[in-house]
Design an enzyme around this catalytic site. Structure first.
Site, PDB file in Angstrom:
ATOM      1  N   HIS A  58     -10.092   1.466   1.770  1.00 53.73           N
ATOM      2  CA  HIS A  58      -9.603   2.799   2.144  1.00 53.73           C
ATOM      3  C   HIS A  58     -10.768   3.764   2.405  1.00 53.73           C
ATOM      4  O   HIS A  58     -10.633   4.698   3.192  1.00 53.73           O
ATOM      5  CB  HIS A  58      -8.722   3.375   1.027  1.00 53.73           C
ATOM      6  CG  HIS A  58      -7.309   2.885   1.046  1.00 53.73           C
ATOM      7  ND1 HIS A  58      -6.443   3.117   2.087  1.00 53.73           N
ATOM      8  CD2 HIS A  58      -6.593   2.182   0.125  1.00 53.73           C
ATOM      9  CE1 HIS A  58      -5.253   2.582   1.813  1.00 53.73           C
ATOM     10  NE2 HIS A  58      -5.321   2.000   0.623  1.00 53.73           N
ATOM     11  N   HIS A 101      -9.117  -3.814  -1.938  1.00 54.94           N
ATOM     12  CA  HIS A 101      -8.114  -3.037  -1.203  1.00 54.94           C
ATOM     13  C   HIS A 101      -8.454  -1.545  -1.249  1.00 54.94           C
ATOM     14  O   HIS A 101      -8.444  -0.866  -0.213  1.00 54.94           O
ATOM     15  CB  HIS A 101      -6.723  -3.301  -1.813  1.00 54.94           C
ATOM     16  CG  HIS A 101      -5.618  -2.490  -1.207  1.00 54.94           C
ATOM     17  ND1 HIS A 101      -4.589  -3.041  -0.483  1.00 54.94           N
ATOM     18  CD2 HIS A 101      -5.376  -1.142  -1.221  1.00 54.94           C
ATOM     19  CE1 HIS A 101      -3.772  -2.080  -0.072  1.00 54.94           C
ATOM     20  NE2 HIS A 101      -4.233  -0.916  -0.518  1.00 54.94           N
ATOM     21  N   GLU A 102      -8.772  -1.047  -2.446  1.00 59.63           N
ATOM     22  CA  GLU A 102      -9.045   0.397  -2.581  1.00 59.63           C
ATOM     23  C   GLU A 102     -10.346   0.783  -1.879  1.00 59.63           C
ATOM     24  O   GLU A 102     -10.423   1.841  -1.247  1.00 59.63           O
ATOM     25  CB  GLU A 102      -9.074   0.809  -4.058  1.00 59.63           C
ATOM     26  CG  GLU A 102      -7.774   0.595  -4.823  1.00 59.63           C
ATOM     27  CD  GLU A 102      -6.548   1.165  -4.140  1.00 59.63           C
ATOM     28  OE1 GLU A 102      -6.664   2.161  -3.404  1.00 59.63           O
ATOM     29  OE2 GLU A 102      -5.456   0.587  -4.323  1.00 59.63           O
ATOM     30  N   CYS A 148       0.846  -1.188   0.000  1.00 61.46           N
ATOM     31  CA  CYS A 148       0.000   0.000   0.000  1.00 61.46           C
ATOM     32  C   CYS A 148       0.884   1.239   0.000  1.00 61.46           C
ATOM     33  O   CYS A 148       1.885   1.279   0.725  1.00 61.46           O
ATOM     34  CB  CYS A 148      -0.899  -0.008   1.232  1.00 61.46           C
ATOM     35  SG  CYS A 148      -2.031   1.394   1.316  1.00 61.46           S
TER      36      CYS A 148
HETATM   37 NI    NI Z   1      -3.629   1.089  -0.255  1.00 59.49          NI
END
Ligand code: NI
Length: 182
Positions: free
Chosen positions: A151, A147-148, A105
């Site tokens: 966030h 993953h995004e 990341c």
């Molecule tokens: Ni990330």
């Protein structure tokens, strides 16, 4: 437009829930996405979320534009993920199958960890013009989106690691590879 500084783990903006975009096709939204794209490309990232550059809104970008057949040196073997702007995303896992894979990341520079993710996924959302996006994906593409999107909910991948023995420095786990942060 501009390469922006990427916030690192510990910054409050990375740990809170981002708000939805209500107006599409605005100069502010286009400028934000351009900055995200410039920042992601500068760092050879696989994706980036708006909170990583300090904007707590539900906007992510990921994948690669086809630039003269260039391949992202970070993920030479990964299936090509098309460049995508995804706003106010909604993810729906398909089936129960989970796959483990290494992640890094941009907000956790220099490290890698093994994270379980849903193998198959349906995702919807909008592009910067307000047009709907609707896809069925699997594997690396599904991993990047998960993953995004994490966030946007204040979740960083280390929070998803189930075996902390598989979390550490990139150059320790992958000593012979020129791995950059993403
Ligand atoms: Ni990330």
């Amino acid at each position: 437009m501009a390469i922006r500084p990427v916030l690192r783990m510990g910054e409050p903006c990375l740990l809170k829930e981002a708000v939805s975009i209500e107006q599409f096709d605005t100069p502010e939204l286009h400028a934000l996405i351009q900055d995200m794209e410039d920042t992601m490309q500068h760092l050879n990232g696989a994706g980036i979320a708006a909170p990583q550059i300090g904007e707590s809104v539900r906007v992510i970008i990921f994948g690669q534009k086809k630039l003269d057949g260039q391949i992202n040196p970070r993920y030479p073997d990964a299936d090509a993920v098309p460049y995508t702007v995804l706003i106010n995303p909604v993810l729906t896992p398909i089936g129960a199958e989970v796959e483990e894979g290494w992640e890094g990341c941009l907000s956790v520079p220099g490290m890698r960890g093994v994270v379980p993710r849903h193998l198959r996924l349906h995702y919807t959302g909008f592009d910067q013009y307000g047009s709907p996006v609707d896809r069925l994906v699997s594997g690396f593409h599904a991993r990047v989106v998960q993953h995004e999107c994490d966030h946007l909910d204040g979740i960083l991948y280390p929070m998803r690691i189930t075996n902390l023995k598989k979390f550490g420095y990139s150059d320790v786990f992958f000593p012979n590879q020129d791995i950059q942060d993403d």
